[in-house]
Scaffold this active site. Structure first.
Site, mmCIF file in Angstrom:
data_model
loop_
_atom_site.group_PDB
_atom_site.id
_atom_site.type_symbol
_atom_site.label_atom_id
_atom_site.label_comp_id
_atom_site.label_asym_id
_atom_site.label_seq_id
_atom_site.Cartn_x
_atom_site.Cartn_y
_atom_site.Cartn_z
ATOM 1 N N THR A 56 8.260 -11.415 -35.539
ATOM 2 C CA THR A 56 7.329 -12.370 -36.159
ATOM 3 C C THR A 56 7.726 -13.844 -36.002
ATOM 4 O O THR A 56 7.043 -14.711 -36.542
ATOM 5 C CB THR A 56 7.147 -12.067 -37.665
ATOM 6 O OG1 THR A 56 8.430 -12.061 -38.278
ATOM 7 C CG2 THR A 56 6.454 -10.738 -37.891
ATOM 8 N N ASP A 96 -4.253 -13.049 -36.657
ATOM 9 C CA ASP A 96 -5.297 -14.008 -36.278
ATOM 10 C C ASP A 96 -4.928 -14.736 -34.970
ATOM 11 O O ASP A 96 -5.791 -15.286 -34.300
ATOM 12 C CB ASP A 96 -5.509 -15.025 -37.415
ATOM 13 C CG ASP A 96 -4.231 -15.720 -37.841
ATOM 14 O OD1 ASP A 96 -3.137 -15.114 -37.696
ATOM 15 O OD2 ASP A 96 -4.285 -16.861 -38.336
ATOM 16 N N TYR A 119 3.714 -15.001 -28.898
ATOM 17 C CA TYR A 119 3.592 -14.068 -30.039
ATOM 18 C C TYR A 119 2.200 -13.424 -30.050
ATOM 19 O O TYR A 119 2.075 -12.197 -30.140
ATOM 20 C CB TYR A 119 3.859 -14.824 -31.350
ATOM 21 C CG TYR A 119 3.482 -14.061 -32.602
ATOM 22 C CD1 TYR A 119 4.255 -12.991 -33.055
ATOM 23 C CD2 TYR A 119 2.353 -14.409 -33.355
ATOM 24 C CE1 TYR A 119 3.903 -12.282 -34.204
ATOM 25 C CE2 TYR A 119 2.002 -13.709 -34.498
ATOM 26 C CZ TYR A 119 2.786 -12.647 -34.920
ATOM 27 O OH TYR A 119 2.428 -11.959 -36.059
HETATM 28 N N1 LIG Z 1 4.119 -13.405 -41.306
HETATM 29 C C1 LIG Z 1 2.904 -13.829 -40.981
HETATM 30 O O1 LIG Z 1 2.521 -14.977 -41.258
HETATM 31 C C2 LIG Z 1 1.936 -12.904 -40.290
HETATM 32 C C3 LIG Z 1 0.667 -13.393 -39.938
HETATM 33 C C4 LIG Z 1 -0.234 -12.526 -39.307
HETATM 34 C C5 LIG Z 1 0.134 -11.223 -39.052
HETATM 35 N N2 LIG Z 1 1.374 -10.795 -39.400
HETATM 36 C C6 LIG Z 1 1.740 -9.400 -39.084
HETATM 37 O O2 LIG Z 1 1.930 -8.717 -40.304
HETATM 38 C C7 LIG Z 1 2.916 -7.696 -40.139
HETATM 39 C C8 LIG Z 1 3.965 -7.800 -41.228
HETATM 40 O O3 LIG Z 1 4.576 -9.080 -41.109
HETATM 41 P P1 LIG Z 1 5.740 -9.560 -42.076
HETATM 42 O O4 LIG Z 1 5.502 -10.972 -42.392
HETATM 43 O O5 LIG Z 1 5.955 -8.567 -43.159
HETATM 44 O O6 LIG Z 1 6.970 -9.486 -41.046
HETATM 45 P P2 LIG Z 1 8.530 -9.675 -41.332
HETATM 46 O O7 LIG Z 1 8.755 -10.096 -42.726
HETATM 47 O O8 LIG Z 1 9.082 -10.492 -40.209
HETATM 48 O O9 LIG Z 1 9.073 -8.175 -41.182
HETATM 49 C C9 LIG Z 1 9.127 -7.517 -39.968
HETATM 50 C C10 LIG Z 1 10.182 -6.429 -40.084
HETATM 51 O O10 LIG Z 1 10.209 -5.706 -38.849
HETATM 52 C C11 LIG Z 1 11.560 -5.402 -38.578
HETATM 53 N N3 LIG Z 1 11.733 -5.125 -37.157
HETATM 54 C C12 LIG Z 1 11.854 -6.001 -36.127
HETATM 55 N N4 LIG Z 1 12.026 -5.338 -34.972
HETATM 56 C C13 LIG Z 1 12.011 -4.012 -35.278
HETATM 57 C C14 LIG Z 1 12.150 -2.824 -34.522
HETATM 58 N N5 LIG Z 1 12.357 -2.867 -33.198
HETATM 59 N N6 LIG Z 1 12.085 -1.636 -35.163
HETATM 60 C C15 LIG Z 1 11.900 -1.574 -36.490
HETATM 61 N N7 LIG Z 1 11.783 -2.656 -37.275
HETATM 62 C C16 LIG Z 1 11.833 -3.862 -36.666
HETATM 63 C C17 LIG Z 1 12.326 -6.622 -39.038
HETATM 64 O O11 LIG Z 1 13.671 -6.277 -39.251
HETATM 65 P P3 LIG Z 1 14.844 -7.288 -38.800
HETATM 66 O O12 LIG Z 1 14.533 -8.584 -39.477
HETATM 67 O O13 LIG Z 1 16.075 -6.605 -39.294
HETATM 68 O O14 LIG Z 1 14.757 -7.374 -37.300
HETATM 69 C C18 LIG Z 1 11.592 -6.969 -40.325
HETATM 70 O O15 LIG Z 1 12.175 -6.319 -41.445
HETATM 71 C C19 LIG Z 1 3.437 -7.841 -38.715
HETATM 72 O O16 LIG Z 1 2.766 -6.951 -37.866
HETATM 73 C C20 LIG Z 1 3.050 -9.261 -38.337
HETATM 74 O O17 LIG Z 1 2.892 -9.432 -36.946
HETATM 75 C C21 LIG Z 1 2.267 -11.588 -40.022
#
Ligand SMILES: NC(=O)c1ccc[n+]([C@@H]2O[C@H](COP(=O)([O-])OP(=O)(O)OC[C@H]3O[C@@H](n4cnc5c(N)ncnc54)[C@H](OP(=O)(O)O)[C@@H]3O)[C@@H](O)[C@H]2O)c1
Length: 276
Positions: A56, A96, A119
């Site tokens: 992310t 988005d 990304y």
């Molecule tokens: N954050 C935003 O603003 C945003 C906006 C739009 C969409 N999204 C989407 O919403 C979803 C949730 O986002 P979030 O904000 O909760 O993300 P986040 O807080 O960054 O959490 C992502 C998690 O995935 C883990 N991860 C990374 N690589 C991995 C792998 N190979 N296998 C298993 N786990 C892995 C990370 O662990 P480590 O840290 O230990 O690597 C982290 O705990 C994602 O699909 C993201 O793309 C997020």
């Protein structure tokens, strides 16, 4: 019993907050790396997979293209294989940022994608694999996710707001914030229904604002005196091209699953209360 991947991220921990310990396998990155094939036998009792794992870091993705594509893109094959093998739905989260932001009305689930950033491109590859391979599941695009967990815009603003008298924030990128708890509640509500086939939905809190508006509201609600200065995307030094308008149309999820969207400011207040 659910399988939650990326369980230590913002969405994963928000789901953990809402579920009992015996309702899911909460698998962190260390427990289950989605870039490797997943053994179905281990998860025979699972009734749905919620993929919260993702790469992310939008800025870093420009330099770590291969890793971003591996996690956000190619790994979807392992998740769809598991879902197809166990004959259970896969809930996958996208962004988005798959849109280019040239529209001036909320993006429909059927609108043309055209990501501007590495990304966004890596997340689009994940969407394409999901649509091609999954037999049963839901792809939910969301935006501007924040929570009491990990790193996010709200927590950064709170920290900088205490340290500085003034901050510059872009005022020409429109979107809708999403409190991760609201997204987690929505996913659980959807999973009370039978998921048939494969479809795309959009979810965020209601309302459309700029990052500047969001920063101002955070300072106001947290009683911080830090002044927010409005700047343009051109003035903000970043190698990432972001969509200038990334508001998602949520009518489909509201109607199909009777989801009642919460206003972005109400949810911000709830999150700030939970941060304490
Ligand atoms: N954050 C935003 O603003 C945003 C906006 C739009 C969409 N999204 C989407 O919403 C979803 C949730 O986002 P979030 O904000 O909760 O993300 P986040 O807080 O960054 O959490 C992502 C998690 O995935 C883990 N991860 C990374 N690589 C991995 C792998 N190979 N296998 C298993 N786990 C892995 C990370 O662990 P480590 O840290 O230990 O690597 C982290 O705990 C994602 O699909 C993201 O793309 C997020």
């Amino acid at each position: 019993m659910f399988l939650i991947t990326g369980a230590n991220g913002q969405l994963g921990l928000s789901l953990k907050k809402l579920l009992k310990a015996d309702q899911a396998y909460f698998c962190s990155h260390q427990d289950l790396d989605i870039t490797n094939a997943i053994e179905p036998k281990k998860f025979a009792k699972v009734s749905a997979i919620i993929n919260c794992a993702a790469y992310t870091n939008v800025e870093k993705a420009e330099d770590e293209l291969e890793l971003a594509f591996k996690i956000n893109g190619k790994a979807l094959k392992h998740l769809t294989d598991l879902s197809n093998n166990l004959k259970i739905p896969l809930i996958h989260i996208s962004t988005d940022y798959v849109f280019d932001g040239t529209k001036n009305s909320p993006y429909l689930t059927s609108d043309k994608t055209n990501p501007l950033s590495a990304y966004g491109k890596s997340k689009l590859l994940g969407e394409e694999i999901f649509i091609k391979e999954a037999k049963c599941g839901l792809l939910i695009r969301t935006s501007w996710v924040y929570s009491e967990f990990g790193n996010n815009f709200v927590k950064t603003m709170l920290r900088l707001g205490k340290e500085r008298a003034e901050l510059s924030v872009v005022n020409d990128q429109w979107g809708s914030p999403t409190y991760a708890t609201d997204l987690a509640l929505t996913i659980l509500q959807i999973l009370n229904n039978e998921i048939r086939g494969v479809e795309i939905e959009h979810f965020s809190n209601s309302g459309a604002i700029t990052w500047f508006d969001f920063a101002q509201a955070i300072m106001q609600e947290a009683n911080l005196s830090c002044q927010i200065r409005s700047i343009s995307s051109e003035e903000y030094k970043s190698k990432v091209k972001r969509p200038s308008y990334a508001v998602l149309d949520k009518k489909s999820i509201e109607e199909k699953y009777q989801i009642k969207l919460k206003d972005w400011k109400e949810s911000l207040k709830t999150c700030l209360k939970n941060i304490g």
